[in-house]
Write a protein that holds these residues in place. Structure first.
Motif, PDB file in Angstrom:
ATOM      1  N   THR A 309       0.823  -1.206   0.000  1.00 12.96           N
ATOM      2  CA  THR A 309       0.000   0.000   0.000  1.00 12.96           C
ATOM      3  C   THR A 309       0.858   1.256   0.000  1.00 12.96           C
ATOM      4  O   THR A 309       0.530   2.259  -0.652  1.00 12.96           O
ATOM      5  CB  THR A 309      -0.907  -0.034   1.261  1.00 12.96           C
ATOM      6  N   SER A 310       1.955   1.220   0.729  1.00  9.30           N
ATOM      7  CA  SER A 310       2.831   2.405   0.788  1.00  9.30           C
ATOM      8  C   SER A 310       3.400   2.706  -0.597  1.00  9.30           C
ATOM      9  O   SER A 310       3.639   3.867  -0.943  1.00  9.30           O
ATOM     10  CB  SER A 310       3.963   2.165   1.790  1.00  9.30           C
ATOM     11  N   SER A 354       6.570   4.107   4.713  1.00 11.34           N
ATOM     12  CA  SER A 354       6.278   2.858   5.421  1.00 11.34           C
ATOM     13  C   SER A 354       5.399   3.154   6.625  1.00 11.34           C
ATOM     14  O   SER A 354       5.722   4.030   7.424  1.00 11.34           O
ATOM     15  CB  SER A 354       7.588   2.208   5.879  1.00 11.34           C
ATOM     16  N   GLN A 355       4.311   2.442   6.735  1.00 10.72           N
ATOM     17  CA  GLN A 355       3.463   2.586   7.920  1.00 10.72           C
ATOM     18  C   GLN A 355       4.226   2.131   9.152  1.00 10.72           C
ATOM     19  O   GLN A 355       4.356   2.857  10.125  1.00 10.72           O
ATOM     20  CB  GLN A 355       2.184   1.754   7.730  1.00 10.72           C
ATOM     21  N   SER A 356       4.733   0.889   9.099  1.00 10.16           N
ATOM     22  CA  SER A 356       5.342   0.282  10.287  1.00 10.16           C
ATOM     23  C   SER A 356       6.717   0.842  10.588  1.00 10.16           C
ATOM     24  O   SER A 356       7.156   0.846  11.728  1.00 10.16           O
ATOM     25  CB  SER A 356       5.479  -1.225  10.074  1.00 10.16           C
ATOM     26  N   THR A 359       9.583  -2.455   7.652  1.00 10.57           N
ATOM     27  CA  THR A 359       9.585  -3.345   6.484  1.00 10.57           C
ATOM     28  C   THR A 359      11.030  -3.583   6.029  1.00 10.57           C
ATOM     29  O   THR A 359      11.752  -2.633   5.712  1.00 10.57           O
ATOM     30  CB  THR A 359       8.721  -2.724   5.376  1.00 10.57           C
ATOM     31  N   VAL A 405      -4.583  -5.664   9.544  1.00  8.99           N
ATOM     32  CA  VAL A 405      -3.478  -5.931   8.616  1.00  8.99           C
ATOM     33  C   VAL A 405      -3.629  -5.122   7.324  1.00  8.99           C
ATOM     34  O   VAL A 405      -2.649  -4.650   6.749  1.00  8.99           O
ATOM     35  CB  VAL A 405      -3.377  -7.458   8.348  1.00  8.99           C
ATOM     36  N   SER A 407      -4.063  -2.032   5.298  1.00  8.65           N
ATOM     37  CA  SER A 407      -3.778  -0.628   5.588  1.00  8.65           C
ATOM     38  C   SER A 407      -4.910   0.261   5.071  1.00  8.65           C
ATOM     39  O   SER A 407      -5.340   0.125   3.926  1.00  8.65           O
ATOM     40  CB  SER A 407      -2.464  -0.271   4.891  1.00  8.65           C
ATOM     41  N   LYS A 492      -6.850  -4.092  -1.494  1.00  8.74           N
ATOM     42  CA  LYS A 492      -7.705  -4.239  -0.302  1.00  8.74           C
ATOM     43  C   LYS A 492      -8.611  -5.445  -0.464  1.00  8.74           C
ATOM     44  O   LYS A 492      -8.757  -6.253   0.444  1.00  8.74           O
ATOM     45  CB  LYS A 492      -8.581  -2.994  -0.062  1.00  8.74           C
ATOM     46  N   GLU A 495      -6.599  -8.889  -0.368  1.00  9.21           N
ATOM     47  CA  GLU A 495      -5.975  -9.355   0.871  1.00  9.21           C
ATOM     48  C   GLU A 495      -6.978  -9.758   1.945  1.00  9.21           C
ATOM     49  O   GLU A 495      -6.676 -10.604   2.770  1.00  9.21           O
ATOM     50  CB  GLU A 495      -4.919  -8.384   1.398  1.00  9.21           C
TER      51      GLU A 495
END
Ligand code: M6R
Length: 615
Positions: A309-310, A354-356, A359, A405, A407, A492, A495
């Motif tokens: 997604t990023s 990056s969300q997290s 990665t 999970v 995003s 989306k 997944e």
């Protein structure tokens, strides 16, 4: 991928570990396990395939006492998900237990050597090799557990965050990290360790983010010790204050985290823009850009690197930056970039999204970019994660913890920050006119209210979803700014509902995918009234004339499309570059309800993990 948690203190560890595992379950849910050292020094280990609740069931009624323990929730890399491959992995004499997040790349070589020394292996995991190696070094070298771990870590290649405990020592836990995250929570007479801060929230707000190549020794009634694995010298302990609350980690009345996160978007975007749009919407302030003005003024090229997604957000960022800053922009999958021997120099800026912030491919990509002399800017959600700590500058999206999970709010936050970034660089370089800054900044200020209006489509989308729950394939089409929105909508759906979906630039459809269209293949077409609207109309007609059904996302009041498409979902009018934020929300809801209709676990879809810390 994989979550680890540990506790040493005066409370019973088991409940703390289980609660921590539940919070880390987004990182993987193939199996779970815990090791406890009780007051007599006995080491008790429990493991179960599947979710943390399975572990709770299998440990029920057994001896789970002990004020020292480590635990793990797994996303399988080496070896199928089963009880044997679950962590903790135990050494041959059953005296050392270890949990691991990461991958030991040279495990085969080490395993062969250990087999020659008489070791046997029960699991297929790379982790078992590490725990056996530690024991082998300890027993043959007659050294302490700490020295054995240090020596073993010098022999392994790969990535790890580990926590280790030993039978007969209820007072010591040792943790170490390289390329996988590890946070230490420092309480009063108690210490917590975890892959991220979520298991620690509610116990202490004092945290230490272990740096790469550091090992920490946590001993009862002794101050925390951190040692560099590079020179064996003590490292500086930098205690930071955690700004996360328990409420942020709960579902808040929603059935799922994903739905909560979709509905949070008015609030999260308010947080995301707070303090960044000033002077009556005439100026954008991003401190990460201001401090490094010269870098942005002299930039010759920008490369955006990201995954999933990023990466879709990055595609939108490319358009934004090119349009407003007139700098050439490239977008790369981090996993391709890192192995592509990229040509970079000091006038290049690499922006990671990056969300997290954990990665593995994105982290490796920016490390490479820095080695090659580029200036690295990070756009991240999780404060203090590895990526922001490895960049020269950056901006947090500040949308709060994203637990589902799939995003959702992170995507809209990323696109918002990319818009602010493009405007702020454009202002600096004089490539964007003040009227444009004002128009877009004002629309961003209104965005929380705009999204509240879009969320009112919820009921309509829920109803619509029933018509499409049993489709086997979907096509998502968009143009310009909304080609990446189409990719994101398709991702989306894939997944969380496991329906095959393809995102495509609408005009490219006639070069191949059009062959797939029939009455069983719905197309979702993102068609706001923007500069490419007239063009996308043709694509709608091409689908209709081949018997395909069309769900069109259109601007409010568009009656013409209602006559062509089978279903229309109307979104408020916003400047063209902001349409992906608004249009992505009905796509999130559509995917959500289709998956729910199919009875899927949307927060924890199969085979996925929130934070992909392996290659
Ligand atoms: O944490 P990151 O943004 O770096 O994660 C990248 C992808 O793994 C992530 O966006 C993934 O594609 C999501 N599951 C998509 O919903």
């Amino acid at each position: 991928m994989c979550g680890i948690v540990g506790y040493l203190g005066s409370r019973q560890a088991y409940d703390i570990l289980i609660q921590g595992l539940h919070r880390l379950e987004y990182r993987g849910y193939d199996s779970a396990g815990a090791a406890l050292v009780n007051a007599e020094g006995s080491l008790n280990v429990y493991k179960a395939k599947g979710k943390v609740s399975n572990l709770e069931q299998s440990a029920a009624g057994k001896d789970t006492t002990g004020t020292l323990g480590i635990a793990h929730t797994r996303w399988a890399t080496h070896g199928e998900p089963n009880d044997v491959n679950a962590h903790p992995q135990i050494s041959q004499t059953h005296s050392i237990a270890l949990v691991h997040n990461g991958t030991i790349e040279n495990y085969n070589v080490l395993k062969k050597a250990l087999i020659q020394h008489g070791y046997t292996f029960e699991s297929e995991t790379d982790t078992e090799v590490l725990v056996q190696l530690i024991e082998y070094i300890k027993l043959t070298g007659g050294c302490s557990l700490l020295d054995a771990i240090i020596e073993a870590l010098h022999q392994v290649e790969g990535a790890y965050a580990i926590a280790v405990v030993e039978e007969n020592d209820p007072d010591t836990m040792i943790v170490a990290r390289k390329s996988s995250p590890l946070v230490i929570g420092v309480g009063d007479d108690e210490t917590f360790i975890a892959s991220d801060a979520t298991p620690i929230v509610g116990f202490t707000d004092r945290v230490v983010y272990l740096r790469d190549n550091e090992i920490a020794v946590i001993k009862r009634n002794e101050p925390l010790r951190i040692i560099s694995l590079e020179n064996n010298k003590p490292s500086k302990i930098d205690i930071q204050t955690l700004k996360l609350s328990v409420a942020q980690l709960e579902k808040g009345g929603y059935d799922t985290f994903m739905l909560k996160e979709i509905f949070e978007q008015p609030a999260t975007l308010r947080d995301c823009i707070r303090g960044r749009i000033v002077d009556d919407c005439n100026r954008i302030v991003l401190s990460g850009v201001e401090i490094h003005r010269d870098r942005f003024l002299n930039a010759r090229r920008i490369v955006l690197v990201a995954c999933g997604t990023s990466w879709h957000a990055a595609l939108i960022g490319k358009r934004l930056i090119q349009e407003m800053c007139r700098i050439p922009v490239e977008v790369e999958y981090a996993s391709e970039f890192r192995y592509g021997n990229p040509v970079l120099d000091k006038q290049d800026i690499v922006i990671s999204i990056s969300q997290s912030g954990e990665t593995a491919d994105t982290l490796a990509a920016i490390q490479l970019a820095r080695e090659k002399g580029a200036f690295v800017y990070g756009i991240c959600n999780v404060v203090g994660a590895s990526i922001p700590r490895n960049t020269d500058s950056g901006t947090y999206i500040h949308v709060g913890p994203e637990i589902g999970v799939a995003s959702t709010k992170a995507f809209t936050g990323q696109v918002t920050v990319l818009t602010l970034l493009a405007l702020s660089i454009g202002q600096l370089r004089g490539t964007v006119v003040p009227e444009t800054v004002h128009e877009i900044a004002s629309a961003l200020m209104e965005m929380p209210k705009t999204i509240e209006k879009v969320l009112k489509l919820d009921g309509e989308i829920q109803k619509l979803s029933r018509t499409f729950t049993y489709a086997h394939n979907f096509l998502y089409l968009g143009r310009g700014y909304n080609y990446p929105t189409a990719l994101e909508g398709a991702l989306k759906l894939k997944e969380i509902s496991y329906i095959h979906a393809e995102g495509y630039p609408a005009a490219e459809m006639k070069h191949g995918p059009i062959a797939l269209i029939d009455h069983e293949m719905p197309s979702v077409i993102i068609a706001p009234s923007d500069s490419l609207y007239d063009k996308i109309i043709n694509n709608v007609q091409q689908v209709k004339s081949r018997g395909g059904s069309v769900i069109a996302i259109v601007s409010k009041g568009n009656r013409a499309m209602a006559e062509m498409a089978d279903y229309t979902l109307e979104i408020p009018d916003v400047p063209e570059c902001l349409t992906p934020i608004v249009a992505s929300i009905p796509l999130q809801l559509l995917a959500y309800y289709i998956a729910i209709n199919k009875g899927k676990n949307v927060d924890q879809p199969r085979n996925l993990a929130k934070s992909v810390t392996v290659e």
